[in-house]
Design a protein around this motif. Sequence first.
Motif, PDB file in Angstrom:
ATOM      1  N   THR A  46       0.847  -1.198   0.000  1.00  0.00           N
ATOM      2  CA  THR A  46       0.000   0.000   0.000  1.00  0.00           C
ATOM      3  C   THR A  46       0.876   1.240   0.000  1.00  0.00           C
ATOM      4  OG1 THR A  46      -1.644  -1.188   1.324  1.00  0.00           O
ATOM      5  CG2 THR A  46      -1.880   1.197   1.184  1.00  0.00           C
ATOM      6  N   VAL A  47       0.459   2.238  -0.759  1.00  0.00           N
ATOM      7  CA  VAL A  47       1.162   3.519  -0.770  1.00  0.00           C
ATOM      8  C   VAL A  47       0.776   4.305   0.479  1.00  0.00           C
ATOM      9  CG1 VAL A  47       1.565   5.661  -2.034  1.00  0.00           C
ATOM     10  CG2 VAL A  47       1.151   3.529  -3.285  1.00  0.00           C
ATOM     11  N   GLN A  48       1.767   4.727   1.244  1.00  0.00           N
ATOM     12  CA  GLN A  48       1.540   5.489   2.467  1.00  0.00           C
ATOM     13  C   GLN A  48       2.384   6.757   2.438  1.00  0.00           C
ATOM     14  OE1 GLN A  48      -0.649   4.784   4.718  1.00  0.00           O
ATOM     15  NE2 GLN A  48      -1.142   2.636   4.400  1.00  0.00           N
ATOM     16  N   SER A  49       2.021   7.707   3.295  1.00  0.00           N
ATOM     17  CA  SER A  49       2.808   8.930   3.426  1.00  0.00           C
ATOM     18  C   SER A  49       3.852   8.753   4.527  1.00  0.00           C
ATOM     19  CB  SER A  49       1.901  10.119   3.772  1.00  0.00           C
ATOM     20  OG  SER A  49       2.685  11.261   4.069  1.00  0.00           O
ATOM     21  N   GLN A  50       5.037   9.273   4.286  1.00  0.00           N
ATOM     22  CA  GLN A  50       6.069   9.230   5.313  1.00  0.00           C
ATOM     23  C   GLN A  50       5.789  10.235   6.422  1.00  0.00           C
ATOM     24  OE1 GLN A  50       9.492   9.606   2.402  1.00  0.00           O
ATOM     25  NE2 GLN A  50      10.353   8.070   3.770  1.00  0.00           N
ATOM     26  N   GLN A  51       4.991  11.248   6.103  1.00  0.00           N
ATOM     27  CA  GLN A  51       4.641  12.284   7.081  1.00  0.00           C
ATOM     28  C   GLN A  51       3.127  12.429   7.134  1.00  0.00           C
ATOM     29  OE1 GLN A  51       6.985  15.692   5.601  1.00  0.00           O
ATOM     30  NE2 GLN A  51       8.237  15.513   7.439  1.00  0.00           N
ATOM     31  N   GLU A  52       2.535  11.975   8.204  1.00  0.00           N
ATOM     32  CA  GLU A  52       1.116  12.197   8.445  1.00  0.00           C
ATOM     33  C   GLU A  52       0.897  12.227   9.952  1.00  0.00           C
ATOM     34  OE1 GLU A  52      -1.652   9.041   7.497  1.00  0.00           O
ATOM     35  OE2 GLU A  52       0.024   7.734   6.989  1.00  0.00           O
ATOM     36  N   ALA A  53      -0.031  13.059  10.380  1.00  0.00           N
ATOM     37  CA  ALA A  53      -0.233  13.230  11.825  1.00  0.00           C
ATOM     38  C   ALA A  53      -1.673  13.634  12.112  1.00  0.00           C
ATOM     39  CB  ALA A  53       0.721  14.280  12.379  1.00  0.00           C
ATOM     40  N   PHE A  69     -11.131  21.107   4.876  1.00  0.00           N
ATOM     41  CA  PHE A  69     -10.797  19.814   4.272  1.00  0.00           C
ATOM     42  C   PHE A  69     -10.211  20.015   2.877  1.00  0.00           C
ATOM     43  CE2 PHE A  69     -12.168  16.426   1.367  1.00  0.00           C
ATOM     44  CZ  PHE A  69     -11.497  15.351   1.931  1.00  0.00           C
ATOM     45  N   GLY A  70      -9.061  19.330   2.610  1.00  0.00           N
ATOM     46  CA  GLY A  70      -8.416  19.442   1.301  1.00  0.00           C
ATOM     47  C   GLY A  70      -7.497  20.625   1.158  1.00  0.00           C
ATOM     48  N   GLN A  71      -7.412  21.474   2.176  1.00  0.00           N
ATOM     49  CA  GLN A  71      -6.560  22.664   2.093  1.00  0.00           C
ATOM     50  C   GLN A  71      -5.087  22.263   2.105  1.00  0.00           C
ATOM     51  OE1 GLN A  71      -7.482  25.685   4.993  1.00  0.00           O
ATOM     52  NE2 GLN A  71      -5.539  26.749   4.727  1.00  0.00           N
ATOM     53  N   THR A  72      -4.313  22.855   1.204  1.00  0.00           N
ATOM     54  CA  THR A  72      -2.870  22.617   1.145  1.00  0.00           C
ATOM     55  C   THR A  72      -2.161  23.674   1.970  1.00  0.00           C
ATOM     56  OG1 THR A  72      -3.039  21.652  -1.072  1.00  0.00           O
ATOM     57  CG2 THR A  72      -0.869  22.403  -0.373  1.00  0.00           C
ATOM     58  N   VAL A  73      -1.284  23.239   2.860  1.00  0.00           N
ATOM     59  CA  VAL A  73      -0.612  24.173   3.773  1.00  0.00           C
ATOM     60  C   VAL A  73       0.898  23.961   3.723  1.00  0.00           C
ATOM     61  CG1 VAL A  73      -2.596  24.284   5.324  1.00  0.00           C
ATOM     62  CG2 VAL A  73      -0.817  22.581   5.732  1.00  0.00           C
ATOM     63  N   VAL A 187      -7.990  17.873  16.234  1.00  0.00           N
ATOM     64  CA  VAL A 187      -8.654  18.875  15.397  1.00  0.00           C
ATOM     65  C   VAL A 187      -8.707  18.415  13.946  1.00  0.00           C
ATOM     66  CG1 VAL A 187      -8.622  21.270  14.619  1.00  0.00           C
ATOM     67  CG2 VAL A 187      -7.871  20.709  16.937  1.00  0.00           C
ATOM     68  N   LEU A 188      -7.580  17.928  13.430  1.00  0.00           N
ATOM     69  CA  LEU A 188      -7.544  17.527  12.025  1.00  0.00           C
ATOM     70  C   LEU A 188      -6.429  16.515  11.766  1.00  0.00           C
ATOM     71  CD1 LEU A 188      -4.937  19.280  10.889  1.00  0.00           C
ATOM     72  CD2 LEU A 188      -6.588  21.127  10.863  1.00  0.00           C
ATOM     73  N   HIS A 189      -6.466  15.934  10.575  1.00  0.00           N
ATOM     74  CA  HIS A 189      -5.460  14.965  10.134  1.00  0.00           C
ATOM     75  C   HIS A 189      -4.726  15.562   8.941  1.00  0.00           C
ATOM     76  CE1 HIS A 189      -4.469  10.945   8.021  1.00  0.00           C
ATOM     77  NE2 HIS A 189      -3.569  11.173   8.938  1.00  0.00           N
ATOM     78  N   LEU A 190      -3.398  15.670   9.058  1.00  0.00           N
ATOM     79  CA  LEU A 190      -2.584  16.290   8.019  1.00  0.00           C
ATOM     80  C   LEU A 190      -1.712  15.227   7.361  1.00  0.00           C
ATOM     81  CD1 LEU A 190      -1.761  19.031   6.716  1.00  0.00           C
ATOM     82  CD2 LEU A 190       0.093  19.139   8.403  1.00  0.00           C
ATOM     83  N   VAL A 191      -1.671  15.225   6.009  1.00  0.00           N
ATOM     84  CA  VAL A 191      -0.898  14.236   5.253  1.00  0.00           C
ATOM     85  C   VAL A 191      -0.007  14.947   4.245  1.00  0.00           C
ATOM     86  CG1 VAL A 191      -1.022  12.265   3.675  1.00  0.00           C
ATOM     87  CG2 VAL A 191      -2.736  12.529   5.472  1.00  0.00           C
ATOM     88  N   ASN A 192       1.264  14.532   4.220  1.00  0.00           N
ATOM     89  CA  ASN A 192       2.188  15.042   3.206  1.00  0.00           C
ATOM     90  C   ASN A 192       2.158  14.075   2.029  1.00  0.00           C
ATOM     91  OD1 ASN A 192       4.313  15.909   1.616  1.00  0.00           O
ATOM     92  ND2 ASN A 192       5.690  16.270   3.327  1.00  0.00           N
ATOM     93  N   THR A 193       1.503  14.464   0.944  1.00  0.00           N
ATOM     94  CA  THR A 193       1.338  13.571  -0.204  1.00  0.00           C
ATOM     95  C   THR A 193       2.591  13.492  -1.071  1.00  0.00           C
ATOM     96  OG1 THR A 193       0.386  15.401  -1.474  1.00  0.00           O
ATOM     97  CG2 THR A 193      -1.139  13.968  -0.292  1.00  0.00           C
ATOM     98  N   ALA A 194       3.533  14.393  -0.853  1.00  0.00           N
ATOM     99  CA  ALA A 194       4.752  14.393  -1.669  1.00  0.00           C
ATOM    100  C   ALA A 194       5.781  13.384  -1.159  1.00  0.00           C
ATOM    101  CB  ALA A 194       5.365  15.792  -1.711  1.00  0.00           C
ATOM    102  N   GLN A 250      10.237   5.365  -7.133  1.00  0.00           N
ATOM    103  CA  GLN A 250      11.046   6.244  -7.971  1.00  0.00           C
ATOM    104  C   GLN A 250      10.249   6.717  -9.190  1.00  0.00           C
ATOM    105  OE1 GLN A 250      14.138   6.995  -6.847  1.00  0.00           O
ATOM    106  NE2 GLN A 250      13.809   5.586  -5.139  1.00  0.00           N
ATOM    107  N   GLY A 251      10.217   8.025  -9.373  1.00  0.00           N
ATOM    108  CA  GLY A 251       9.702   8.592 -10.619  1.00  0.00           C
ATOM    109  C   GLY A 251       8.207   8.668 -10.788  1.00  0.00           C
ATOM    110  N   LYS A 252       7.416   8.465  -9.750  1.00  0.00           N
ATOM    111  CA  LYS A 252       5.957   8.563  -9.919  1.00  0.00           C
ATOM    112  C   LYS A 252       5.311   8.939  -8.598  1.00  0.00           C
ATOM    113  CE  LYS A 252       1.875   5.961 -11.422  1.00  0.00           C
ATOM    114  NZ  LYS A 252       1.445   6.954 -12.417  1.00  0.00           N
ATOM    115  N   VAL A 253       4.398   9.914  -8.643  1.00  0.00           N
ATOM    116  CA  VAL A 253       3.618  10.296  -7.467  1.00  0.00           C
ATOM    117  C   VAL A 253       2.280   9.557  -7.542  1.00  0.00           C
ATOM    118  CG1 VAL A 253       2.506  12.175  -6.231  1.00  0.00           C
ATOM    119  CG2 VAL A 253       4.724  12.546  -7.317  1.00  0.00           C
TER     120      VAL A 253
END
Length: 357
Positions: A46-53, A69-73, A187-194, A250-253
Amino acid sequence: MIKRCVHVAIGSVVMMVALPLLAAKPVVLAVAEAEHAAPVSWYSGTVQSQQEARLSMEATGRLTAVATFGQTVKKGDVLAEVKADALTLQLKIEQMEARKAKAYVDHLVVELARLNKLAKKRNVSETDQAKARHDLAIRRIELDNARLQVNVIQEQLARTQLIAPFDGTVNSVFKSQGEYINQGESVLHLVNTAQQEIRLQAPISVTALLPAAATLDVTVGTDTLTATLDTRSASADARSRLMELRLLPQGKVMTIGQPVKVAIPTRFKSGGVLVPRDAIVTGKQGSALFVISEINRAKGSDADSEEIKVKSIPVDVLYSSGGKVAVKGDITIGREVVVRGASGLIDGQQVQLLEGS
């Protein structure tokens, strides 16, 4: 008469024994190949984020602002804020106390300097000097305490704001603006999709073969890519005996939570050669295969009159993959081996090549 019968019987036996030896056995040849790739097994990941909290407030109060929801910060952005009017007033009070303490200290510093000058002319007692030094020390302690109180209020004010610890996207929102929240509530769940990684579990017997930073093939739907082994768990699960692996694609998001398939080698290249499975003959002495040892052709004769003989070569069978086996022995890539008709052959036996060899 009896002797003649004996001679005829013996001649018949000789003919019966000689005929099979003289007859060339039909065989088909194949070419020994190089190992193209190590055999693999496919495992689900499964694809997971290395940074999520899941982020919580460190203060109690009514929410005056919450990210959507969906806001990029970006790291350092304010995600949520609690009403802090009372703390703001308290900060002003403490700052005034600190200024007052500073004024006392400044006054006593000047006063002590004046007494020290008078002491040189013996116009002031040592008791007055000692008292002035004592008063100055006390006021300095009060000033330090007042500044600490200011720092405490500033720290409390800082906790009324929820700051993004990393770049990311708001994936879930649990509280809305205007709601009352207690310290420690999410309060919220933040995910780094990069910053992505692939997580999967595989048996110990498979993961033990993987070297550090191994490159593995991954399929995502109809797409293919490679991923590098980043880390593995320190121990296997006590029940399943599976170890967790984490790979860096490698090479794909990709999409966080997306399923993938990972090809993990069940073994790596062994340095052997590949031959068809039917070329292996198993006997008391182990495994072997047959190769052409000599070709005798009468001068001026055609191919039908060739005398072709084979010899046996002992080999070690390393593994089987897709109808072929990897072997090690006195056999090189490109060497022709008997693949059909190998069973029952002996060293030095004459063979006849069938069409297609």
